[in-house]
Each structure stands twice: as structure tokens, then as C-alpha cells.
Design a protein around this motif. Structure first.
Motif, PDB file in Angstrom:
ATOM      1  N   GLY A  84       0.833  -1.158  -0.014  1.00  0.00           N
ATOM      2  CA  GLY A  84      -0.061  -0.122   0.042  1.00  0.00           C
ATOM      3  C   GLY A  84       0.728   1.313  -0.129  1.00  0.00           C
ATOM      4  N   ARG A  85       2.084   0.976   0.177  1.00  0.00           N
ATOM      5  CA  ARG A  85       3.142   2.452   0.036  1.00  0.00           C
ATOM      6  C   ARG A  85       2.887   3.032  -1.256  1.00  0.00           C
ATOM      7  N   GLN A  86       2.842   4.475  -1.124  1.00  0.00           N
ATOM      8  CA  GLN A  86       2.656   5.332  -2.628  1.00  0.00           C
ATOM      9  C   GLN A  86       3.860   6.149  -2.739  1.00  0.00           C
ATOM     10  N   VAL A  87       4.330   6.586  -3.740  1.00  0.00           N
ATOM     11  CA  VAL A  87       5.280   7.674  -4.083  1.00  0.00           C
ATOM     12  C   VAL A  87       5.067   8.308  -5.322  1.00  0.00           C
ATOM     13  N   THR A  88       5.273   9.665  -5.459  1.00  0.00           N
ATOM     14  CA  THR A  88       5.046  10.532  -6.498  1.00  0.00           C
ATOM     15  C   THR A  88       6.415  10.625  -7.246  1.00  0.00           C
ATOM     16  N   VAL A  89       6.426  10.375  -8.409  1.00  0.00           N
ATOM     17  CA  VAL A  89       7.763  10.389  -9.162  1.00  0.00           C
ATOM     18  C   VAL A  89       7.412  11.217 -10.641  1.00  0.00           C
ATOM     19  N   ARG A  90       8.582  11.939 -11.129  1.00  0.00           N
ATOM     20  CA  ARG A  90       8.411  12.507 -12.342  1.00  0.00           C
ATOM     21  C   ARG A  90       9.188  11.397 -13.451  1.00  0.00           C
ATOM     22  N   ILE A  91       8.640  11.653 -14.650  1.00  0.00           N
ATOM     23  CA  ILE A  91       9.096  10.718 -15.727  1.00  0.00           C
ATOM     24  C   ILE A  91      10.052  11.407 -16.435  1.00  0.00           C
ATOM     25  N   ASN A  92      11.644  10.806 -16.490  1.00  0.00           N
ATOM     26  CA  ASN A  92      12.501  11.514 -17.119  1.00  0.00           C
ATOM     27  C   ASN A  92      13.374  10.569 -17.989  1.00  0.00           C
ATOM     28  N   ALA A 133      12.912   6.203  -4.999  1.00  0.00           N
ATOM     29  CA  ALA A 133      11.662   5.898  -5.184  1.00  0.00           C
ATOM     30  C   ALA A 133      11.226   4.380  -4.616  1.00  0.00           C
ATOM     31  N   ALA A 134      12.161   3.603  -4.874  1.00  0.00           N
ATOM     32  CA  ALA A 134      12.028   2.003  -4.624  1.00  0.00           C
ATOM     33  C   ALA A 134      12.067   2.061  -3.216  1.00  0.00           C
ATOM     34  N   GLU A 135      13.026   2.660  -2.426  1.00  0.00           N
ATOM     35  CA  GLU A 135      13.192   2.699  -1.157  1.00  0.00           C
ATOM     36  C   GLU A 135      11.836   2.890  -0.358  1.00  0.00           C
ATOM     37  N   ARG A 136      11.279   4.108  -0.966  1.00  0.00           N
ATOM     38  CA  ARG A 136       9.953   4.516  -0.366  1.00  0.00           C
ATOM     39  C   ARG A 136       8.551   3.555  -0.573  1.00  0.00           C
ATOM     40  N   LEU A 137       9.034   2.658  -1.608  1.00  0.00           N
ATOM     41  CA  LEU A 137       7.836   1.814  -1.794  1.00  0.00           C
ATOM     42  C   LEU A 137       7.945   0.511  -0.979  1.00  0.00           C
ATOM     43  N   GLY A 138       9.429   0.305  -0.442  1.00  0.00           N
ATOM     44  CA  GLY A 138       9.719  -0.861   0.127  1.00  0.00           C
ATOM     45  C   GLY A 138      10.119  -2.041  -0.550  1.00  0.00           C
ATOM     46  N   MET A 139      10.512  -1.831  -1.710  1.00  0.00           N
ATOM     47  CA  MET A 139      11.034  -3.010  -2.519  1.00  0.00           C
ATOM     48  C   MET A 139      12.266  -3.194  -3.090  1.00  0.00           C
ATOM     49  N   ILE A 140      13.090  -2.728  -2.323  1.00  0.00           N
ATOM     50  CA  ILE A 140      14.638  -2.641  -2.420  1.00  0.00           C
ATOM     51  C   ILE A 140      15.059  -4.349  -2.408  1.00  0.00           C
ATOM     52  N   LYS A 141      14.744  -4.889  -1.255  1.00  0.00           N
ATOM     53  CA  LYS A 141      15.360  -6.179  -1.090  1.00  0.00           C
ATOM     54  C   LYS A 141      14.599  -7.292  -2.212  1.00  0.00           C
ATOM     55  N   ALA A 142      13.310  -7.025  -2.540  1.00  0.00           N
ATOM     56  CA  ALA A 142      12.760  -7.884  -3.684  1.00  0.00           C
ATOM     57  C   ALA A 142      13.150  -7.543  -5.081  1.00  0.00           C
TER      58      ALA A 142
END
Length: 114
Positions: free
Chosen positions: A69-77, A94-103
Motif C-alpha cells: 500500500g505504500r505510495q510515491v510520486t515520481v517524475r518521468i525523465n 523511489a523504490a526505497e519509499r515503496l519498500g521494494m529494494i530487497k525484492a
């Protein structure tokens, strides 16, 4: 940059009139730090940026990790990903904020914002 791909649209309408996409997110390896993105700016692992195949540069999107359920707003570049089933390639921050680094990847919903 990382070459990854795939796209699935789930048909959810957003307030901006666009649709959200569901699929897998991945993130850039640290070795890409400082390399030029498709927009011409250098990749910054600490910026909240991402690669998408077709959204215009500077579009802001909300990315929701469907596992936690974590969310982050990013800019497409940048352009990509180019791996089947992947809809967005995120900066490390952004990946850290979503909690997906390990996976390394996570199921996400990507929603364009106005």
C-alpha cells in the motif's frame, strides 16, 4: 540505462482523465548513477524519478505498491522499461519509499497526475 518492458492497463480512470496501469516495477541499479537519461538529464538515484515507455517527460505519476500500500510520486525523465510485464523503472529513492529494494521488483499501479 536499464532495458526492461511490458505494459498492462487496468482501465481505472483518474481525475486527470488518464488510465492507470498495473504491472511490475523495477528500479535502476546504482551503476547508472550520473548516466544520461532519455530526457538528457543525468540519472540521480536520490531523485524521485522514473522511466516509462510512453508518458511525456516531466509527467508526474503516483506509484502504489500493491503488496504493502505504500505510495510515491515520481517524475518521468527516461524511457523504459523494456522487459515484459514491467510498467515503470524507478529511481533507487523511489523504490526505497515503496519498500521494494530487497525484492527488486513489486506489483504496482501507476496513475498519471495533473
Amino acid at each position: 540505462m536499464v532495458a526492461l518492458a511490458g505494459c498492462a492497463t487496468d482501465g481505472d480512470a483518474t481525475s486527470a482523465g488518464a488510465t492507470s496501469e498495473r504491472g511490475q516495477a523495477s528500479y535502476y541499479h546504482d551503476r547508472y548513477q550520473g548516466q544520461r537519461t532519455a530526457s538528457g538529464e543525468p540519472y540521480d538515484a536520490q531523485a524521485l524519478t522514473a522511466a516509462h515507455r510512453r508518458l511525456p517527460f516531466d509527467t508526474r505519476v503516483r506509484v502504489t505498491n500493491l503488496d504493502n500500500g505504500r505510495q510515491v510520486t515520481v517524475r518521468i525523465n527516461d524511457r523504459g522499461p523494456f522487459t515484459e510485464g514491467r510498467v515503470i523503472d524507478l529511481s533507487r529513492r523511489a523504490a526505497e519509499r515503496l519498500g521494494m529494494i530487497k525484492a527488486g521488483t513489486a506489483p504496482v499501479r501507476v496513475t498519471p497526475l495533473r
